[in-house]
Enzyme design. Structure first.
Site, PDB file in Angstrom:
ATOM      1  N   GLY A  57      17.570  61.880  28.869  1.00 51.43           N
ATOM      2  CA  GLY A  57      18.724  60.987  28.786  1.00 51.43           C
ATOM      3  C   GLY A  57      18.284  59.604  29.203  1.00 51.43           C
ATOM      4  O   GLY A  57      17.214  59.453  29.798  1.00 51.43           O
ATOM      5  N   CYS A  85      11.869  65.120  30.458  1.00 54.77           N
ATOM      6  CA  CYS A  85      12.024  63.670  30.642  1.00 54.77           C
ATOM      7  C   CYS A  85      12.955  63.377  31.830  1.00 54.77           C
ATOM      8  O   CYS A  85      12.585  63.631  32.965  1.00 54.77           O
ATOM      9  CB  CYS A  85      12.513  63.034  29.343  1.00 54.77           C
ATOM     10  SG  CYS A  85      12.419  61.246  29.382  1.00 54.77           S
ATOM     11  N   TYR A  86      14.187  62.907  31.602  1.00 58.69           N
ATOM     12  CA  TYR A  86      15.101  62.699  32.727  1.00 58.69           C
ATOM     13  C   TYR A  86      15.292  64.008  33.501  1.00 58.69           C
ATOM     14  O   TYR A  86      15.406  64.005  34.730  1.00 58.69           O
ATOM     15  CB  TYR A  86      16.453  62.182  32.221  1.00 58.69           C
ATOM     16  CG  TYR A  86      17.465  61.969  33.321  1.00 58.69           C
ATOM     17  CD1 TYR A  86      17.471  60.796  34.067  1.00 58.69           C
ATOM     18  CD2 TYR A  86      18.402  62.958  33.628  1.00 58.69           C
ATOM     19  CE1 TYR A  86      18.384  60.609  35.097  1.00 58.69           C
ATOM     20  CE2 TYR A  86      19.322  62.780  34.652  1.00 58.69           C
ATOM     21  CZ  TYR A  86      19.314  61.608  35.384  1.00 58.69           C
ATOM     22  OH  TYR A  86      20.210  61.428  36.406  1.00 58.69           O
ATOM     23  N   HIS A 172       8.662  64.601  25.094  1.00 60.43           N
ATOM     24  CA  HIS A 172       9.728  65.303  24.359  1.00 60.43           C
ATOM     25  C   HIS A 172       9.151  66.315  23.367  1.00 60.43           C
ATOM     26  O   HIS A 172       8.811  65.940  22.246  1.00 60.43           O
ATOM     27  CB  HIS A 172      10.589  64.295  23.595  1.00 60.43           C
ATOM     28  CG  HIS A 172      11.442  63.465  24.493  1.00 60.43           C
ATOM     29  ND1 HIS A 172      12.688  63.860  24.902  1.00 60.43           N
ATOM     30  CD2 HIS A 172      11.210  62.281  25.092  1.00 60.43           C
ATOM     31  CE1 HIS A 172      13.195  62.943  25.702  1.00 60.43           C
ATOM     32  NE2 HIS A 172      12.314  61.965  25.832  1.00 60.43           N
ATOM     33  N   GLU A 174      10.758  68.390  21.713  1.00 65.68           N
ATOM     34  CA  GLU A 174      11.720  68.663  20.631  1.00 65.68           C
ATOM     35  C   GLU A 174      11.591  67.702  19.453  1.00 65.68           C
ATOM     36  O   GLU A 174      12.144  67.959  18.391  1.00 65.68           O
ATOM     37  CB  GLU A 174      13.160  68.644  21.166  1.00 65.68           C
ATOM     38  CG  GLU A 174      13.655  67.325  21.736  1.00 65.68           C
ATOM     39  CD  GLU A 174      13.230  67.099  23.182  1.00 65.68           C
ATOM     40  OE1 GLU A 174      12.441  67.894  23.706  1.00 65.68           O
ATOM     41  OE2 GLU A 174      13.673  66.103  23.785  1.00 65.68           O
ATOM     42  N   ASP A 230      30.354  71.003   5.235  1.00 65.69           N
ATOM     43  CA  ASP A 230      31.022  71.755   6.299  1.00 65.69           C
ATOM     44  C   ASP A 230      32.356  72.355   5.832  1.00 65.69           C
ATOM     45  O   ASP A 230      32.606  73.554   5.994  1.00 65.69           O
ATOM     46  CB  ASP A 230      31.282  70.872   7.528  1.00 65.69           C
ATOM     47  CG  ASP A 230      30.008  70.243   8.059  1.00 65.69           C
ATOM     48  OD1 ASP A 230      28.920  70.768   7.732  1.00 65.69           O
ATOM     49  OD2 ASP A 230      30.095  69.244   8.781  1.00 65.69           O
ATOM     50  N   LYS A 376      24.473  71.620  11.799  1.00 66.10           N
ATOM     51  CA  LYS A 376      24.494  71.344  10.365  1.00 66.10           C
ATOM     52  C   LYS A 376      23.494  72.192   9.568  1.00 66.10           C
ATOM     53  O   LYS A 376      23.830  72.759   8.534  1.00 66.10           O
ATOM     54  CB  LYS A 376      24.158  69.853  10.175  1.00 66.10           C
ATOM     55  CG  LYS A 376      24.356  69.347   8.800  1.00 66.10           C
ATOM     56  CD  LYS A 376      25.782  68.933   8.666  1.00 66.10           C
ATOM     57  CE  LYS A 376      26.117  68.372   7.330  1.00 66.10           C
ATOM     58  NZ  LYS A 376      27.514  67.938   7.327  1.00 66.10           N
TER      59      LYS A 376
END
Ligand code: XMP
Length: 591
Positions: A57, A85-86, A172, A174, A230, A376
């Protein structure tokens, strides 16, 4: 619709921004159930989890009001904790390590050197490339922790407790730029937490259909469908669960859609077996509401109000508000939780909740949202399982207010202005600097569209020239010195011009397979003209993961030539430009 499900194996605690959703999605991609919760969720609520990830964050642990955690989660029986990270910094801060405030920080690629062979980093040998994005850093790990990897800037790029299952990463894993990110998450999930594979959106289809049947009872379901992925997948699930006679869909034709869109949507719903599907022709009303409007936010507001009026009329016109009906919605997981990543969705979708009839249905709990636990890409997987054609599921996102926000307006004429790096075009385009949106002019740089250096120069130029938000380059058409700002609003003529241009671009891009590799490709009409051609076209193909940030994409030279030839053959179009600006500092749409 309430679902009684067993708790997920992993909880991602949201310490701000888009990271938490990206992490949860990566974990689910590995087949493990994961949810996102607020960073300060109490340890009691997380009992039974096999793992907890504290997300990254933008805050600093030293800032007042920065996200906090319940320290007891660091001692929860049976749960390993990974701070990213944070998340690493707050873990270090809580446990007595030294976090120092960085002046300039470290952003972008870095080389990670691993020390020894820790199970979290299994499979990473020696040096590997990772993505860093941080200001503060951990200078010394807390007592009983050891540093297990470092970069030149960062002595504690990864740390682990010597006996407890507590871990932290400064980079990160991800993001796609981190070379072995997926392996690191797999190590955490399977080697450290002992997770089993329990998550597959395709496998959930039958379960969701059973939930819909249970929740609906003998009531029918009513949908406002947009033609987007969606609402279509949600509609199809209800159709399969309840049968075609009990599911009713209305599509509002605003006149702000792309060429052939209404027919395309009708066709898709017919193929899906929707027996009760109605197209509401509201084109004249939307056009009337937009008459003479220049300001982007005013356009959005008028469109929102018109949607409210149309939906209200439809709802009160039938017997949909009687107890025999419930409302179906295509809400997806990020829209259901409050976090930075969902803020925009909240703003964009507010008009639905302003419809009094819909609010009443919500208040009475008469809402079915079959996709509320999906991301999604998972909706697309479920849609594939339901037999919805790929060409439909892979469509690019398209904004609710449609072409209206891709049709820029101006109330007066004005000249273009020569500056050191090119020309200032006096249209107002939107950008994001920091957290706020800003409306500024556009810099048309001298240069050829294929020059890769221009993309990199674009950000520097936006930073240098305070009057501009965007940098574009000319692909073809009238010379810059002959251009001027013209007068123009959202009229049928200009919408038809934009629709024709958009259709040309889509046809050529699909033909060259350029469309498949990108996130979105807005085609924008700007009131910049020359001689008797009042408008120009801006091409804005971007790469993105979630729309929050985006990279401008180069257009191969032969394709650019084809775009220019076909676009300049259309009446009313003076020039064709390519937008080189990343987001930030630009946005994806021009508004
Ligand atoms: P920006 O322009 O903010 O867009 O970079 C990010 C994503 O959001 C979409 N977008 C909208 N979608 N109503 C919508 O439904 C809107 O008013 C709107 N504005 C932007 C945009 O297409 C992109 O995917």
């Amino acid at each position: 619709m309430t679902q009684e499900r067993k708790a997920p194996q992993i909880t991602v605690l949201d310490a701000g921004g888009q990271y938490c959703h990206l992490i949860a999605r990566k974990i689910r991609e590995l087949g493990v159930s994961a949810e996102v919760r607020a960073s300060d969720t109490s340890a009691g609520e997380l009992r039974g989890r096999k793992g907890i990830v504290i997300s990254g964050g933008p805050a600093s642990v030293y800032e007042a009001g920065s996200p906090r955690i319940d320290p007891r989660i660091l001692h929860l029986p049976g749960a390993a904790v990974l701070g990213i990270c944070y998340g690493l910094q707050i873990m270090a801060h809580e446990l007595g390590g030294e976090v120092i405030r960085g002046e300039k920080g470290e952003y972008g690629m870095a080389v990670l050197r691993t020390a020894g062979s820790h199970p979290l980093l299994a499979g990473l040998n020696g040096e590997t490339r990772v993505w860093m994005s941080h200001r503060d850093r951990v200078e010394a790990p807390p007592p009983d922790f050891i540093s297990i990897a470092a970069t030149t800037e960062c002595p504690v790029a990864a740390m682990a407790h010597t006996t407890l299952p507590l871990f932290g990463l400064q980079f990160h894993p991800e993001v796609v730029h981190t070379e072995h990110g997926k392996e690191i998450y797999a190590n955490f999930l399977f080697r450290i937490c002992g997770c089993e594979r329990d998550w597959d959106p395709r496998g959930r289809v039958l379960e969701i259909e059973a939930d819909i049947r249970r929740f609906a009872g003998d009531r029918n379901v009513f949908f406002f469908v947009s033609g987007g992925v969606d609402s279509t997948v949600a509609f199809t699930l209800c159709l399969r669960a309840l049968g075609p006679e009990r599911v009713y869909g209305v599509y509002v034709d605003t006149g702000l859609m792309r060429e052939g869109e209404t027919e395309f949507v009708e066709n898709v719903f017919a193929k899906l077996g929707a027996a009760q599907f109605h197209v509401e022709d509201a084109r004249a009303r939307f056009l009337g509401a937009l008459e003479g409007v220049i300001e982007p936010e005013e356009k959005r507001k008028r469109i929102g109000e018109e949607f409210v009026a149309v939906q209200e009329r439809i709802l009160s016109g039938g017997d949909f508000l009687s107890g025999r009906w419930i409302l179906g919605q295509g809400t997806i997981y990020p829209d259901t939780i409050e976090s930075g990543g969902a803020a925009k969705a909240d703003v964009i979708k507010t008009h639905h909740n302003r419809v009094a009839g819909i609010q009443m249905l919500i208040d009475e709990g008469r809402i079915v949202e079959p996709l509320s636990s999906f991301y999604k890409d998972e909706v697309r997987q479920a849609g594939g399982e339901l037999g919805i054609p790929r060409e439909f599921l892979d469509r690019h996102p398209f904004p609710g207010p449609g072409l209206a926000i891709r049709c820029l307006c101006s109330e007066s004429e004005a000249p273009v202005e020569r500056v050191g790096d090119g020309w200032i075009l006096p249209v107002r385009s939107v950008g994001v600097q920091g957290d706020s949106r800003s409306y500024r002019q556009v810099l048309l740089v001298d240069g050829a569209p294929g020059d890769p250096g221009l993309h990199e120069r674009a950000t520097t130029l936006v930073n240098r020239e305070v009057r501009v938000n965007r940098v574009i380059v000319r692909g073809g058409g009238a010379a810059p010195e002959t251009l001027r700002r013209t007068r123009g609003t959202v009229t049928k003529d200009r919408l038809d011009r934009l629709r024709a241009a958009d259709a040309v671009v889509r046809r050529l891009a699909a033909g060259q397979d350029f469309d498949g590799g990108i996130w979105q490709f807005p085609v924008i009409l700007i009131p910049i003209g020359a001689a008797d051609r009042p408008d120009s076209i801006v091409l804005r193909p971007v790469h993105s993961v979630d729309g929050m940030t985006a990279e401008s994409v180069s257009i191969p030279a032969p394709l650019m030539t084809a775009f220019c030839q076909s676009l300049l053959a259309l009446p009313g179009i003076a020039a064709v430009f390519h937008d080189l600006t990343h987001k930030p500092p630009g946005t994806i749409e021009w508004e």
